[in-house]
Design an enzyme around this catalytic site. Structure first.
Site: not given
Length: 561
Positions: A50, A75-76, A337, A340
């Site tokens: 990206l 990556n970072g 959680t 959700r």
């Protein structure tokens, strides 16, 4: 945000193995490279890009003329790369922030390298001259990394587990894949046959400790002592800096805005700094919810106050339920959680990618863990116990909130930036006396709210708005998202099936139909991988059997007030 993948000592054909690397193509929609390592026919790197910094020379693995024996896949974002380059007078060959890793490693070795990096990262560094492989990951695991290593020395590394689970290896029919621990680096010997042997695994940074790179920071000098005004001033300086350094990108910046304290502060300061940097586009802010969602109303207030170009995304229960399978596949977890809360974030990320050109997205993740924002902190037996819990939550972020934030955005080729988890800001906050950080006057995150009380950055009613879990705030108080899910799932899982849950799922046996439903989906995508989740996320110091904040007595009392 990219996708990294590497194999060392593969017994199987690399052209077949590399198909696994395509499982993480979503992380880097701009370009892909697959490269063998000179002299090692069974070692290779895969990279999905990206393009956020240095559009021309940003492909990986990064190799520079000065160090022909070094190969780097990472990556970072390394926010202090220019400061370190100037300080040590390194000669750069590219404009890529990750190039600093090669220069630091050559200068001082791997230990000094990881300690000097101010940013978020996961990397694979190969040194063919010294026959070493190094793996490293940032303090909180903001950037993901998974690995698999066999007894005979086959090593596979990837940004997401889905890029490893289908790899073939003659000695091991079922490859054990596990997350690489945040705040650690590993040293491995590279043998002539391309296999590896682990030498040491080192924890290089604890969230309480001021990072080594603070010595080279240009942040204005902090005032000593714990007088309240001094602390508030220092927090404002450090949080301002945390956002400013994260403006480093060639792509458009946007911000998630739930209308809660954390995302509202981030959006307000971000917009202010973009104006100061004379950025030519308006800041786009994004909120999601169903009709009558308290988050949508609160976010609209904040957007009007700060003057952002605001986008509201409405979804209904059917749309949310329909993406559960995609969401669990992206997440690689079945934690209740997390699932959700991920639905809203997954849908809003999908909207951003499809309808806007914002790619680098700021968010308020990490604040609840750092500043004791969860409602159950009101029940902490003592400030010291609250401090211990806060540290535990930060240590486990990579399994829960940080995992959710990365996977739901990365699934749509977006890069997330989380200033609350800035090394300097978080280590300073953790260094404060425990009794300064606890909820006060029935309000969680009191210190953070107090810090910005006189700033007029956001409306007062938002600054003091009580905590609302993201998965709850997207729906009305009358019908919470978790209740909608439970009502739907109740018809999908019958009681007889639940009775045999322990026989079917021995690890983390689901206690509810909702848990069982998510687990079934997870096992379909990742059979036998239940141990990726050590335990479910649940509030402490309460008898609650559901992780939703809306089930806690403190929430009910506040909602009625």
């Amino acid at each position: 945000m990219c996708g990294i993948w590497a194999l060392f000592g593969s017994d199987d054909c690399l052209s077949v193995q590399c198909l696994s690397a395509m499982k993480i193509a979503h992380r880097g929609p701009d370009a892909f490279r697959f490269e063998n390592v000179n002299g090692y026919t069974n070692c290779c790197f895969g990279f999905h890009r990206l393009a956020v910094v240095d559009q021309l020379f940003g492909m990986q693995p990064i190799r520079v003329k000065k160090y022909p024996y070094l190969w780097l896949c990472y990556n970072g974002e390394i926010y202090n790369h220019k400061k370190l380059q100037l300080h040590f007078e390194f000669e750069y060959q590219t404009k890529v922030d990750g190039e600093i890793i090669l220069h630091l490693y050559d200068k001082g070795g791997i230990e000094q390298t990881v300690c000097m990096l101010d940013g978020v990262f996961a990397f694979i560094l190969l040194d063919t001259a010294n026959k070493k492989v190094f793996l490293g990951r940032d303090t909180y695991g903001v950037r993901p990394l998974f690995k698999a290593v066999t007894e005979d020395g086959f090593l596979a590394v990837c940004s997401e587990a889905k890029g490893l689970i289908n790899l073939k290896h003659s000695m091991t029919p079922f490859l054990k894949v596990e997350p690489f621990l945040p705040g650690h680096y590993e040293v491995l010997d590279l043998k002539p046959n391309g296999k590896v042997a682990s030498v040491e695994m080192v924890k290089y940074h604890h969230c309480r400790d001021e990072p080594l790179h603070a010595l080279y920071d240009s942040v204005e000098k902090l005032f000593p002592g714990f007088e309240i005004e001094t602390v508030k001033n220092n927090l404002r300086i450090l949080f301002d800096s945390a956002i400013k350094k994260r403006l480093m990108t060639d792509r458009r910046i946007g911000c998630l805005l739930s209308g809660g304290l954390d995302s509202s502060l981030v959006a307000a300061i971000l917009l202010k700094q973009l104006k100061e940097a004379q950025v030519q586009y308006p800041l786009q802010t994004f909120a999601i919810g169903m009709e009558d969602s308290p988050d949508l109303l609160a976010a609209r207030k904040v957007a009007n106050h700060i003057g952002s170009e605001h986008h509201e995304v409405l979804f209904n229960s059917e749309e949310g339920i329909q993406v559960l399978d995609e969401v669990i596949f992206s997440l690689e977890t079945y934690d209740i959680t997390t699932v959700r809360a991920s639905v809203g974030m997954y849908l809003i990320s999908k909207y951003i990618r499809k309808n806007t050109d914002s790619v680098v997205i700021f968010s308020g993740e990490g604040s609840d863990e750092l500043t004791q924002g969860y409602i159950y902190f009101h029940k902490a037996p003592s400030p010291e116990k609250a401090e211990e819990e806060s540290e535990r939550l930060l240590k486990e972020l990579y399994l829960f909130d940080v995992l959710r934030a990365d996977r739901t955005t990365a699934a749509h080729g977006l890069e997330l930036r989380v200033p609350f988890l800035d090394h300097r800001f978080s280590s300073y906050y953790m260094s404060l006396p425990p009794d300064m950080r606890i909820p006060k006057n029935g309000i969680e995150k009191h210190l953070l709210r107090e810090t910005f009380e006189d700033s007029n950055l956001i409306p007062k009613e938002i600054l003091w708005r009580p905590k609302e879990a993201f998965s709850d705030g997207i729906t009305s108080v009358k019908n919470s998202w978790f209740r909608i899910l439970q009502e739907y799932i109740d018809h999908q899982v019958d009681d007889a099936v639940m009775a045999s849950a322990a026989q079917k799922f021995a690890v983390n046996t689901p206690k509810t139909k909702e848990g069982y439903y998510y687990r079934q989906i997870f096992e379909r995508h990742y059979p036998g991988r239940a141990d990726w989740l050590p335990h479910y996320w649940m509030p402490r110091w309460t008898s609650a059997t559901d992780p939703s904040a809306r089930t806690l007595t403190h929430y009910k009392a506040t909602a009625k007030a």
